[in-house]
Design a protein around this motif. Structure first.
Motif, PDB file in Angstrom:
ATOM      1  N   ILE A 148     -10.835 -12.901   0.866  1.00  0.00           N
ATOM      2  CA  ILE A 148      -9.620 -12.215   1.319  1.00  0.00           C
ATOM      3  C   ILE A 148      -8.588 -13.289   1.634  1.00  0.00           C
ATOM      4  CG2 ILE A 148      -8.633 -10.638   3.015  1.00  0.00           C
ATOM      5  CD1 ILE A 148     -11.524  -9.682   3.567  1.00  0.00           C
ATOM      6  N   GLN A 164     -11.817  -3.720   9.690  1.00  0.00           N
ATOM      7  CA  GLN A 164     -11.811  -2.585   8.770  1.00  0.00           C
ATOM      8  C   GLN A 164     -13.043  -1.721   9.015  1.00  0.00           C
ATOM      9  OE1 GLN A 164     -10.299  -0.261   7.397  1.00  0.00           O
ATOM     10  NE2 GLN A 164      -9.258  -1.392   5.735  1.00  0.00           N
ATOM     11  N   ASP A 188     -17.556   0.792  -1.164  1.00  0.00           N
ATOM     12  CA  ASP A 188     -16.113   1.015  -1.091  1.00  0.00           C
ATOM     13  C   ASP A 188     -15.473   0.112  -0.040  1.00  0.00           C
ATOM     14  OD1 ASP A 188     -13.659   2.447  -1.733  1.00  0.00           O
ATOM     15  OD2 ASP A 188     -13.893   3.418   0.218  1.00  0.00           O
ATOM     16  N   TYR A 233      -9.672  -5.352   1.319  1.00  0.00           N
ATOM     17  CA  TYR A 233      -8.594  -6.081   0.647  1.00  0.00           C
ATOM     18  C   TYR A 233      -7.241  -5.376   0.755  1.00  0.00           C
ATOM     19  CZ  TYR A 233     -12.457  -8.644  -1.524  1.00  0.00           C
ATOM     20  OH  TYR A 233     -13.585  -9.402  -1.743  1.00  0.00           O
ATOM     21  N   ASN A 234      -7.184  -4.227   1.417  1.00  0.00           N
ATOM     22  CA  ASN A 234      -5.909  -3.514   1.428  1.00  0.00           C
ATOM     23  C   ASN A 234      -4.928  -4.137   2.416  1.00  0.00           C
ATOM     24  OD1 ASN A 234      -6.449  -2.461   4.018  1.00  0.00           O
ATOM     25  ND2 ASN A 234      -7.269  -0.539   3.203  1.00  0.00           N
ATOM     26  N   GLU A 235      -3.705  -3.667   2.359  1.00  0.00           N
ATOM     27  CA  GLU A 235      -2.617  -4.264   3.140  1.00  0.00           C
ATOM     28  C   GLU A 235      -2.855  -4.155   4.641  1.00  0.00           C
ATOM     29  OE1 GLU A 235       2.249  -3.730   3.596  1.00  0.00           O
ATOM     30  OE2 GLU A 235       1.178  -2.857   1.888  1.00  0.00           O
ATOM     31  N   ALA A 236      -3.370  -3.013   5.078  1.00  0.00           N
ATOM     32  CA  ALA A 236      -3.607  -2.817   6.509  1.00  0.00           C
ATOM     33  C   ALA A 236      -4.651  -3.799   7.031  1.00  0.00           C
ATOM     34  CB  ALA A 236      -4.055  -1.382   6.770  1.00  0.00           C
ATOM     35  N   ALA A 237      -5.715  -4.022   6.246  1.00  0.00           N
ATOM     36  CA  ALA A 237      -6.747  -4.974   6.660  1.00  0.00           C
ATOM     37  C   ALA A 237      -6.176  -6.382   6.739  1.00  0.00           C
ATOM     38  CB  ALA A 237      -7.922  -4.922   5.689  1.00  0.00           C
ATOM     39  N   GLY A 238      -5.353  -6.760   5.751  1.00  0.00           N
ATOM     40  CA  GLY A 238      -4.745  -8.093   5.760  1.00  0.00           C
ATOM     41  C   GLY A 238      -3.844  -8.304   6.959  1.00  0.00           C
ATOM     42  N   SER A 250     -15.741  -3.642  -1.548  1.00  0.00           N
ATOM     43  CA  SER A 250     -15.038  -3.920  -2.807  1.00  0.00           C
ATOM     44  C   SER A 250     -13.563  -3.548  -2.778  1.00  0.00           C
ATOM     45  CB  SER A 250     -15.720  -3.168  -3.957  1.00  0.00           C
ATOM     46  OG  SER A 250     -15.613  -1.762  -3.767  1.00  0.00           O
ATOM     47  N   ARG A 251     -13.154  -2.679  -1.832  1.00  0.00           N
ATOM     48  CA  ARG A 251     -11.773  -2.209  -1.872  1.00  0.00           C
ATOM     49  C   ARG A 251     -11.077  -2.255  -0.510  1.00  0.00           C
ATOM     50  NH1 ARG A 251      -8.947   2.447  -1.010  1.00  0.00           N
ATOM     51  NH2 ARG A 251     -10.829   3.552  -0.320  1.00  0.00           N
ATOM     52  N   LYS A 252     -11.662  -1.622   0.492  1.00  0.00           N
ATOM     53  CA  LYS A 252     -10.930  -1.405   1.736  1.00  0.00           C
ATOM     54  C   LYS A 252     -10.617  -2.696   2.490  1.00  0.00           C
ATOM     55  CE  LYS A 252     -11.037   2.210   4.146  1.00  0.00           C
ATOM     56  NZ  LYS A 252     -11.314   3.287   5.115  1.00  0.00           N
TER      57      LYS A 252
END
Length: 444
Positions: free
Chosen positions: A430, A240, A186, A193-198, A189-191
């Motif tokens: 990313i 993250q 998870d 790439y989320n907005e907060a990580a960016g 593959s997902r976390k």
């Protein structure tokens, strides 16, 4: 009569004469309220309740802190507990008149514990051996490391300078347990790439690009050179996290594992690994000031990340109650608090027989189950007649138990656990828009 018959008759006679069997007041034993406990059978928690429950014990004796820690000088010899108890009994007989004979009461209220003067000794330093016996070698290694370290108390600041163990735990080892691999997948593959990580990646990288762009246009970089200082690496490059609960470390049958005992709740972190920088480069002209400024629309791709486990190994309590760590003896651990099992499985309900049988309803002491842990040693009493056997007596252990041991021995060092960061190539980089970065304006 055959020889076997003669031997059998001899033993039966000896039993009735009281040679082999000490008299037991079963009417007294039956008045002790038994409490349920949980034990590990293979990979499953099993409940033992009702008449098969454990007997709480009242005793002045505590968990022993007498054994010396690794590399600790041996303390002066003390009078053994048995010898002290013998002296106390002798003095008591000298001062006290013989007890008056009393008739057996017709009825007595149930007792919440059975009295015992000298139960089997359990030293806190027996815990690592018990962990090995449970099949938890890594947990045993970490516990031994704590006992053998100089006294040090973690200050509850995850970014503070702490002793570090980066060799005992590996990410790949953690992924073998329970649902930890699902948590890792998870994260990857997902976390990440989320907005907060960016946004966090942008905040960390933009100042670096602004400084680097002043002297060069080759801005790609790798963070491998910073791995020598794991604490600083974590603070500078981590962006993250996925939290792993104790439930995620359990077996499919909700049994504890080596990872549960070693870390329980911990985090898997992702940090920036390799960065590629691209973007249009151009001059901005100021005709009135007669200057030009070299700029770049910076676009970055994080193509690789470092992934690692991080946790603290300490015995601090966050509130007024000390965390219950189970009942232990030299063989292993049992749990005597029903709500603790619910805590282990992260709020998921377990099916038990509580209240579903007459025996359970009659013999359970409910105040022990949910109000608080059972702060008494217990006797599983698996023998047919004998009681207080070393294999059956378990002692309650709390965070505070370790803290008292630390004060007694001036040893016991908390530390931070890191796994060696694993370099992972991402299937999909990313991508982050850093924005415009420029050099200082120059005269035309």
């Amino acid at each position: 009569m055959c020889v076997i018959g003669l031997i059998s008759l001899f033993f039966i006679r000896m039993i009735f004469m009281g040679v082999f069997v000490k008299r037991v007041d079963y009417w007294k034993m039956s008045r002790i309220i038994k409490v349920p406990y949980y034990f590990l059978a293979g990979s499953k928690w099993k409940e033992s309740s009702g008449s098969q429950g454990c007997v709480p014990l009242n005793t002045l004796k505590c968990i022993s802190f007498d054994r010396s820690a690794p590399n600790e000088p041996s303390p002066p010899r003390q009078v053994p507990v048995r010898e002290l108890n013998k002296q106390v009994r002798e003095k008591s007989r000298e001062k006290s008149p013989p007890p008056a004979l009393t008739s057996r009461p017709e009825t007595t209220p149930p007792q919440d514990a059975e009295q015992i003067e000298n139960p089997p000794t359990f030293d806190l330093l027996d815990v690592p051996g018990a962990m090995k016996n449970m099949g938890w070698p890594v947990s045993a290694e970490l516990a031994t490391e704590w006992f053998g370290s100089a006294k040090h108390i973690y200050d509850d600041n995850p970014n503070s300078v702490q002793p570090i163990d980066s060799a005992t735990i590996s990410l790949d080892w953690c992924l073998n347990f329970g649902g930890v691999k699902d948590k890792y997948n998870d994260l990857i593959s997902r976390k990440i790439y989320n907005e907060a990580a960016g946004a966090l990646i942008k905040n960390k990288i933009r100042p670096i690009l602004e400084r680097g762009f002043q002297q060069s246009i080759a801005l790609d970089f790798n963070t491998k050179i910073f791995l020598k200082d794991l604490r600083k690496f974590h603070m500078d490059w981590q962006f993250q996290i996925v939290s792993v609960s104790s439930y995620d470390t359990l077996t499919s049958h909700l049994g504890m594992t080596d990872l549960t005992a070693a870390l329980a709740n911990f985090g898997i972190y992702a940090a920036i690994g390799h960065v590629e920088v691209r973007g249009d480069r151009y001059y901005k002209y100021d005709r009135s000031a007669k200057t030009r400024t070299y700029c770049m629309d910076a676009q970055i791709k994080v193509t690789h990340v470092y992934v690692y486990v991080k946790d603290n190994y300490s015995f601090n309590d966050s509130d007024g109650n000390s965390q219950y760590l189970g009942h232990w003896n030299k063989k292993g651990v049992i749990l005597t608090k029903g709500s603790l099992v619910s805590e282990l499985v992260n709020g998921r309900r377990l099916h038990t027989r509580f209240g579903n049988s007459i025996e359970a309803e009659m013999n359970f002491n409910w105040k022990y189950l949910f109000d608080r842990p059972l702060d008494k040693p217990v006797d599983k009493r698996t023998g047919v007649i004998r009681k207080f056997m070393e294999r059956d007596v378990y002692w309650p252990v709390y965070n505070s138990t370790y803290n008292r041991w630390r004060e007694r021995h001036n040893r016991g060092g908390d530390f931070m656990i890191y796994s060696k960061p694993k370099y992972v190539k991402l299937g999909r980089p990313i991508e982050v828009d850093v924005g415009v970065i420029c050099r200082p304006a120059e005269k035309m």
